[in-house]
Write an enzyme that holds these catalytic residues in place. Structure first.
Site, PDB file in Angstrom:
ATOM      1  N   LYS A   1       2.459 -11.316  16.260  1.00  0.00           N
ATOM      2  CA  LYS A   1       3.371 -12.248  15.595  1.00  0.00           C
ATOM      3  C   LYS A   1       3.133 -13.676  16.079  1.00  0.00           C
ATOM      4  CE  LYS A   1       5.895  -9.686  12.853  1.00  0.00           C
ATOM      5  NZ  LYS A   1       5.896  -9.923  11.394  1.00  0.00           N
TER       6      LYS A   1
ATOM      7  N   ASN B   1       0.821  -1.213   0.000  1.00  0.00           N
ATOM      8  CA  ASN B   1       0.000   0.000   0.000  1.00  0.00           C
ATOM      9  C   ASN B   1       0.856   1.264   0.000  1.00  0.00           C
ATOM     10  OD1 ASN B   1       0.953   0.237   2.614  1.00  0.00           O
ATOM     11  ND2 ASN B   1      -1.037  -0.050   3.607  1.00  0.00           N
TER      12      ASN B   1
ATOM     13  N   LEU C   1      18.973   1.859  15.420  1.00  0.00           N
ATOM     14  CA  LEU C   1      20.270   2.456  15.687  1.00  0.00           C
ATOM     15  C   LEU C   1      21.103   2.728  14.438  1.00  0.00           C
ATOM     16  CD1 LEU C   1      22.432   3.427  17.620  1.00  0.00           C
ATOM     17  CD2 LEU C   1      23.089   1.046  18.012  1.00  0.00           C
TER      18      LEU C   1
ATOM     19  N   SER D   1       9.315 -12.564  14.094  1.00  0.00           N
ATOM     20  CA  SER D   1      10.211 -11.621  14.759  1.00  0.00           C
ATOM     21  C   SER D   1      10.754 -12.211  16.046  1.00  0.00           C
ATOM     22  CB  SER D   1       9.443 -10.334  15.072  1.00  0.00           C
ATOM     23  OG  SER D   1      10.162  -9.497  15.946  1.00  0.00           O
TER      24      SER D   1
ATOM     25  N   PHE E   1      16.103 -11.070  13.772  1.00  0.00           N
ATOM     26  CA  PHE E   1      16.528 -10.145  14.797  1.00  0.00           C
ATOM     27  C   PHE E   1      16.753  -8.748  14.205  1.00  0.00           C
ATOM     28  CE2 PHE E   1      16.520 -14.201  16.560  1.00  0.00           C
ATOM     29  CZ  PHE E   1      16.595 -14.124  17.939  1.00  0.00           C
ATOM     30  N   ASN E   2      17.948  -8.327  13.916  1.00  0.00           N
ATOM     31  CA  ASN E   2      18.198  -6.951  13.491  1.00  0.00           C
ATOM     32  C   ASN E   2      18.870  -6.903  12.124  1.00  0.00           C
ATOM     33  OD1 ASN E   2      18.184  -7.013  16.579  1.00  0.00           O
ATOM     34  ND2 ASN E   2      17.993  -4.837  16.164  1.00  0.00           N
TER      35      ASN E   2
ATOM     36  N   TYR F   1       2.181  -5.819  19.550  1.00  0.00           N
ATOM     37  CA  TYR F   1       2.917  -6.145  18.326  1.00  0.00           C
ATOM     38  C   TYR F   1       3.476  -7.560  18.391  1.00  0.00           C
ATOM     39  CZ  TYR F   1       6.591  -6.441  14.880  1.00  0.00           C
ATOM     40  OH  TYR F   1       7.391  -6.875  13.856  1.00  0.00           O
TER      41      TYR F   1
END
Length: 401
Positions: free
Chosen positions: A203, A46, A250, A175, A228-229, A199
């Site tokens: 999941k 979207n 970060l 996640s 993870f990140n 949130y």
């Protein structure tokens, strides 16, 4: 890379134009799928937290890497069928499936979620703050119905429409938030799921829904990826992370500070008295292209020739961690970006933030064993590729969406 003459498999990617809201690696997943020359990507998005220009660049990048003797099928694999489509609107989603007919879409990679600027109460993101900007903490707790509608209800609707059109393969982007405060580091998949925010609970709910669906009907095959990140960008600098507004993570924040998009900023680091090597919180970072490759491996595992699933199993569902299995502290990240950018970052140590976990490092051994997953690219490469993207695209894909 060898040319291909076999028909392409149509794969629908939800949220295909994003890194997603600066969280998930959608455009990079599309790129990795195209590199195989085996899949035709159908993107639905979207564009709330993404830019359509990302898909144009992915397609251009894939075309530039075609061999001189590329077949017509190779060329077709670099073209993306892009649909502006809201997953919360079943009629829009159904229209996309209808365009390809029953059995016309081979599988789905479901990445799109309502991340907005999510940071759950138990923060699996980086424990830092940008002065005046850290307003995302607890957002899903403030607007839970939005999260449940966008992440759970829309996923149920997608699964129902998939069933209508004889599409029974799905890779779901989950996640690390599903683990809450884990009792074991590194975190294995056997860790009990216990999220502390709406949130994270969305999941968990969608994972359970997909698992229940697979258990009820053996036509379904599914893999959930708990990661993870993600960090970094494509080394060409053509595609990368383009968060709207001030970055909530970060590494992109540090990149924006160095390139001048975030001015007069002081990074606030929440505490340096945790039981970690330098006292700051540790998170598991992996290169976005390694993460995208994990999606490809999961998708391949859904094929009829895959040996990932036991043919005698009661259902064909698996969940895997995707990470490096090596954590990096906040200060290590800052120092790595200092080396990559040459920018003199200023930071301030402040008190602990409620809900922060000292260490969230994945145990990726199951994905390594069963999928063949690896994450070879190191932190230096992540920072170098991120900075290359940021310097070539100081305003991302453009100042306005």
């Amino acid at each position: 890379m060898a040319t291909h003459t076999s028909p392409l498999k149509n794969v629908l990617v939800t949220g295909g134009a994003g890194y997603i809201g600066a969280i998930l690696p959608c455009s990079h997943v599309v790129y990795v799928l195209q590199k195989t020359r085996q899949y035709k990507v159908i993107s639905i998005d979207n564009n709330h937290n993404s830019n359509p220009a990302a898909l144009d660049r992915v397609s251009q990048l894939s075309k530039s890497e075609l061999p001189a003797d590329a077949t017509e099928i190779d060329i077709q694999s670099t073209e993306i069928d892009s649909h502006k489509c809201d997953l919360t609107q079943p009629d829009q989603v159904r229209a996309v499936f209808e365009a390809y007919g029953k059995g016309g879409i081979w599988g789905v990679v479901h990445i799109a979620v309502s991340s907005l600027s999510h940071v759950p109460k138990t923060n699996t993101s980086c424990p830092f703050s940008f002065s005046k900007a850290y307003k995302a903490v607890g957002e899903s707790s403030e607007i839970p119905l939005t999260y449940y509608a966008n992440n759970v209800a829309a996923s149920v609707s997608l699964l129902q429409i998939m069933a209508e059109y004889d599409c029974h393969r799905i890779v779901y982007s989950s996640s690390a938030t599903v683990y809450g405060t884990p009792p074991i580091i590194p975190i294995p998949e056997t860790t009990q799921m216990h999220a502390y925010s709406p949130y994270g609970r969305t999941k968990i709910m969608v994972e359970h829904i997909i698992e229940d669906l697979c258990h009820s009907d053996r036509k379904w095959r599914a893999v959930s990826l708990r990661y993870f990140n993600p960090a970094g960008a494509h080394p060409s600098g053509q595609i990368g992370e383009d968060p709207r507004g001030r970055p909530g993570n970060l590494l992109p924040l540090l990149a924006h500070m160095a390139v001048g998009r975030v001015k007069d900023a002081t990074l606030k680091v929440f505490a340096n008295d945790y039981p970690t090597p330098d006292g700051t919180c540790v998170r598991d970072y992996l290169h976005v292209l390694d993460l995208a490759s994990g999606h490809l491996l999961a998708l391949n595992a859904l094929g009829p020739d895959s040996n990932v699933f036991d043919p005698e199993a009661t259902d064909f569902y698996k969940a895997y961690n995707l990470g490096k299995g090596k954590g990096m502290s906040v200060l290590q990240i800052v120092e790595a970006m200092r080396k990559a950018t040459g920018f003199d970052y200023k930071y301030e140590i402040v008190g602990r933030r409620r809900g922060d976990v000292p260490d969230l490092t994945a145990d990726p051994s199951l994905a390594q064993k069963e999928l063949g997953f690896t994450a070879p690219q190191d932190l230096e490469t992540m920072c170098r590729d991120l900075w290359n993207w940021q310097t070539k695209n100081p305003f991302g894909y453009g100042e306005c969406y």
